[in-house]
Design a protein around this motif. Structure first.
Motif, PDB file in Angstrom:
ATOM      1  N   GLN A  20      26.413  52.200  80.431  1.00 30.20           N
ATOM      2  CA  GLN A  20      27.876  51.827  80.072  1.00 30.20           C
ATOM      3  C   GLN A  20      28.695  51.418  81.658  1.00 30.20           C
ATOM      4  O   GLN A  20      28.853  52.463  82.156  1.00 30.20           O
ATOM      5  N   VAL A  25      31.726  49.156  83.764  1.00 34.15           N
ATOM      6  CA  VAL A  25      32.975  48.344  83.621  1.00 34.15           C
ATOM      7  C   VAL A  25      33.437  47.899  85.033  1.00 34.15           C
ATOM      8  O   VAL A  25      33.397  48.836  86.032  1.00 34.15           O
ATOM      9  N   LEU A  82      38.636  42.728  82.885  1.00 35.38           N
ATOM     10  CA  LEU A  82      37.440  43.739  82.650  1.00 35.38           C
ATOM     11  C   LEU A  82      36.313  42.984  82.301  1.00 35.38           C
ATOM     12  O   LEU A  82      36.230  42.336  81.187  1.00 35.38           O
ATOM     13  N   SER A 142      32.893  44.304  80.672  1.00 36.94           N
ATOM     14  CA  SER A 142      31.990  45.490  80.320  1.00 36.94           C
ATOM     15  C   SER A 142      30.559  45.104  80.035  1.00 36.94           C
ATOM     16  O   SER A 142      30.384  44.135  79.434  1.00 36.94           O
ATOM     17  N   GLY A 150      26.917  47.203  78.460  1.00 36.80           N
ATOM     18  CA  GLY A 150      26.614  48.372  77.787  1.00 36.80           C
ATOM     19  C   GLY A 150      25.851  48.013  76.417  1.00 36.80           C
ATOM     20  O   GLY A 150      25.758  46.912  76.202  1.00 36.80           O
ATOM     21  N   ALA A 161      30.637  47.782  73.004  1.00 34.84           N
ATOM     22  CA  ALA A 161      31.933  47.523  73.698  1.00 34.84           C
ATOM     23  C   ALA A 161      32.733  48.569  73.006  1.00 34.84           C
ATOM     24  O   ALA A 161      34.061  48.520  73.325  1.00 34.84           O
ATOM     25  N   HIS A 217      33.510  51.764  73.815  1.00 37.82           N
ATOM     26  CA  HIS A 217      34.293  52.455  74.541  1.00 37.82           C
ATOM     27  C   HIS A 217      35.566  51.928  74.995  1.00 37.82           C
ATOM     28  O   HIS A 217      36.337  52.453  75.667  1.00 37.82           O
ATOM     29  N   LEU A 218      35.716  50.484  74.979  1.00 32.01           N
ATOM     30  CA  LEU A 218      36.888  49.867  75.385  1.00 32.01           C
ATOM     31  C   LEU A 218      38.247  50.211  74.482  1.00 32.01           C
ATOM     32  O   LEU A 218      39.135  49.917  74.907  1.00 32.01           O
ATOM     33  N   LEU A 232      39.977  52.913  76.177  1.00 29.66           N
ATOM     34  CA  LEU A 232      40.239  53.242  77.658  1.00 29.66           C
ATOM     35  C   LEU A 232      41.469  53.690  77.931  1.00 29.66           C
ATOM     36  O   LEU A 232      42.494  53.089  77.451  1.00 29.66           O
TER      37      LEU A 232
END
Length: 732
Positions: A185, A187, A283, A285, A287, A290, A292-293, A296
């Protein structure tokens, strides 16, 4: 009336006081929140980031270079100016290869794209990766061969091709530990100001990307998704899209079962790429998903970790870079005790199965393998986290690195006195104080002894009769000599160097027009590199006894060899005695290196009251014996403060030392080795032009003046590296 006034004032005061008490925490909180807003990625990078880096004020740093006299001087170098002019003509030619580009740049949307790209690389570029990146780094280490087990197994595998054996080991490593193939993961963030322009460009990218994907064999397309409060372009790929062969590739050491396992592992992997505009950043990203966005910038942040707290005092200054690596990331890049434990069973199996090892030797080899592994583990690091920041100063850069990896063989508890014996202003110097560990020599002697024993018991048997006889005679000479060296080292040398300070010094203070008799004489004096190894001395008398005994041992070795084989060494040869000279700071023992070399190049042993040195010139030997503070930046601690390491380079002086040799090389080439002792002003114009341009280039390089670093240890056991780099622009 008076009482009413008092009551009014008391009432108003009470109200104001009550309001202040109630609102003060809110005001304080707001102030604290304001203080915590760094204005860069530390405001939002999550606490689970294992790897983080951000570069700040990029355009400002570029502008400093672009506006400098040095850059202007570089542009004005004739050869550079000519190439630059030709490039401009090609770029601006309406009929040239760039014509289509300039036509496209007339479109407003492309001008907007160019402006956005300029923004992306002007302010901040940040990167972070979560904990799963550690396994990917570990896999990278395996691929590079820096991990022990795959390296050994590839070297001793059954395959004829070591590369195929290594490939097989990489695949087997993944099959044994599928987490090595984790999709990290991560960014990548670019700071921007015009979010509307970025959103417009993302819409264009969406159309272009999907047009391109329609032409590919992949049945995928870019989707627009709302993640949190922002829109992202999302592309999802998985391992099933890889066109796997059913059978394991021929010509490899990968069996079918391992190949099928690898295919299954990879097929289950998903890769999600998301690109969007968020909170003043573009951004990118990568992983498994997505998700985790969505959160954020919320929850615990990396900035709240104790390791980042060490940077707080610096973040209020002119920061241009911040880095962080967790202990796990550091661990994935180095060999640690657990790695040794992992490889021991493989080596033990190798010992027990390799047919070139005698059966009588296997048991003792396995026993010594475990003993050697235990000894090695004592020297391997226990990785800790690392964080650093770089500041822009009026004279260059200043950086601070905090390292939580213990350094048991460095001693930062006292001043580094040997820094006063670096010759004053060296070109390169590295000084350090270690811990006094006589057991290190014990281990060295132990394993040298075991190596000799194995050679005597097993190695001699593998030789033919003639070679075995020669080896036995050599051992008869060498063993008594080694025993005497060992005794002298233990009794005299180790106590003499108990101080445990040492330094390497490189300078170029001596010059000559002809350093070797076969070398054409130069008109310009040529500097010569001088090297000195300097050591702190605790017991001068013990050092003198050690050196005298080593000299006698060497002479006895010559006699023993001559006795065994009179033709090997001339009858009248003796190890030359040095020329001895006393100075104000100690004694010099000098050995000439022959008549062909300039007399300034010699081997020198130097002994002072507190230091000893081996040097390649008497000039440098005298200077390191003399006590003179080194010319380090004022921002560093100074000679009186505790520190473990001091290292520096005077880059401008290095260029000054190299410059005459470059000119000498150019003139040698152009003049074909003739007339090098004539004034360069009389050289052909070609040689003068080349030398002139090179000199200008060297003067520009000298704008980087120097860099010095010191290593200290704070009260919490954190190792701090403080580095100061200095730059100076050319004068108008």
């Amino acid at each position: 009336m008076c009482n009413n006034g008092l009551r009014w004032r008391f009432g108003l005061g009470t109200i104001l006081a009550s309001w202040a008490i109630i609102t003060f925490p809110l005001s304080a909180t707001a102030a604290e929140e304001g203080d915590d807003e760094y204005g860069h990625a530390l405001d939002w990078v999550p606490a689970d980031a294992s790897l983080f880096s951000t570069s700040l004020q990029l355009k400002r740093q570029i502008d400093i270079v672009a506006d400098s006299n040095a850059w202007q001087a570089f542009r004005e170098i004739p050869s550079v100016a000519m190439v630059w002019q030709m490039a401009e003509m090609q770029v601006m030619n309406p009929d040239g290869p760039a014509a289509m580009f300039w036509q496209l740049m007339e479109l407003p949307e492309n001008q907007q794209l160019a402006a956005m790209l300029g923004e992306m690389f002007s302010n901040e570029i940040a990167f972070y990766a979560a904990a799963d990146v550690e396994k990917l780094i570990e896999l990278g280490a395996i691929i590079q061969g820096s991990k022990i087990a795959p390296l050994i197994q590839a070297a001793f595998g059954e395959a004829d091709d070591p590369n195929q054996a290594r490939l097989a080991m990489i695949v087997e490593s993944i099959v044994e530990d599928p987490s090595l193939l984790a999709v990290p993961q991560a960014v990548l963030a670019f700071s921007i100001e015009d979010e509307e322009a970025a959103a417009t460009q993302l819409k264009r990218l969406e159309v272009l990307a999907n047009m391109a994907l329609k032409q590919s064999p992949l049945d995928v397309q870019v989707e627009r998704e709302e993640i949190g409060e922002s829109e992202f372009l999302v592309l999802t790929l998985d391992g099933t899209m890889i066109p796997w062969e059913v059978e394991a590739p021929a010509g490899t050491n990968i069996d079918q079962e391992t190949y099928d396992s690898l295919r299954e592992i990879v097929s289950e992997k998903e890769l999600t790429i998301a690109l969007g505009v968020w909170n003043g950043y573009i951004l990118l990203s990568i992983g498994e998903d997505a998700e985790h966005l969505e959160t954020l910038g919320e929850g615990d942040l990396l900035a709240d970790k104790k390791e980042l707290e060490y940077l707080e005092e610096h973040l209020e200054e002119d920061v241009v870079g911040i880095q962080y690596a967790s202990a796990e990331v550091v661990r994935s890049q180095v060999i640690v005790a657990e790695d040794v434990d992992d490889i021991v069973p493989d080596l033990e199996e190798l010992i027990n199965t390799w047919d070139q090892i005698p059966d009588s030797m296997r048991e003792s080899l396995v026993e010594d393998l475990h003993s050697f592994a235990d000894d090695v583990k004592g020297y391997l690091p226990v990785p800790g986290a690392m964080t650093s920041c770089t500041l822009l100063t009026d004279t260059g850069y200043e950086s601070f690195t905090y390292n939580w990896t213990p350094q048991p063989r460095l001693d930062a508890s006292q001043a580094l006195e040997i820094a006063n014996h670096l010759g004053g202003s060296p070109i390169i110097a590295i000084a350090a104080r270690g811990t006094h560990n006589p057991e290190d020599y014990e281990l060295l002697a132990k394993w040298v002894g075991k190596g000799i024993k194995y050679f005597q018991e097993f190695g001699l048997e593998e030789l033919d009769d003639d070679d075995r006889e020669l080896a036995k005679k050599a051992m008869d000479i060498a063993l008594p000599i080694l025993e005497r060296i060992d005794a002298t080292t233990r009794e005299f040398l180790i106590p003499a160097f108990e101080d445990s300070q040492s330094a390497l010094v490189i300078d170029a203070d001596v010059t000559s027009k002809q350093w070797h008799s076969d070398m054409p004489e130069s008109f310009t004096p040529l500097p010569m590199a001088e090297v000195a190894l300097v050591m702190g001395v605790s017991d001068v008398e013990s050092l003198a006894k050690a050196m005298a005994e080593y000299h006698q041992i060497a002479q006895d070795l010559v006699e023993a060899i001559r006795k065994e084989n009179p033709e090997a060494i001339p009858a009248d040869y003796e190890i030359p005695a040095p020329e001895v000279n006393e100075t104000d700071d100690g004694t010099l023992y000098t050995w000439s290196l022959g008549d062909d070399l300039d007399e300034q190049i010699v081997l020198v042993g130097a002994v002072g009251e507190h230091v000893a040195a081996f040097a390649t010139s008497t000039n440098l030997a005298e200077r390191v014996l003399a006590e003179e503070p080194v010319a380090e930046p004022e921002a560093l601690s100074g000679a009186e403060e505790p520190r473990a390491v001091l290292a520096g380079i005077d880059f401008a002086a290095l260029i000054d030392a190299i410059g005459p040799w470059i000119e000498y090389g150019i003139r040698t080439s152009v003049l074909e080795g003739e007339g090098l002792d004539n004034d360069p002003a009389d050289d052909p114009s070609q040689a003068q032009d080349i030398c002139s341009q090179v000199k200008t280039g060297l003067e520009i390089l000298k704008c980087f003046r120097s860099a010095w670093s010191e290593v200290t240890e704070d009260e919490d056991g954190v190792w701090v590296t403080h580095t100061v780099s200095e730059f100076t622009d050319l004068e108008q």
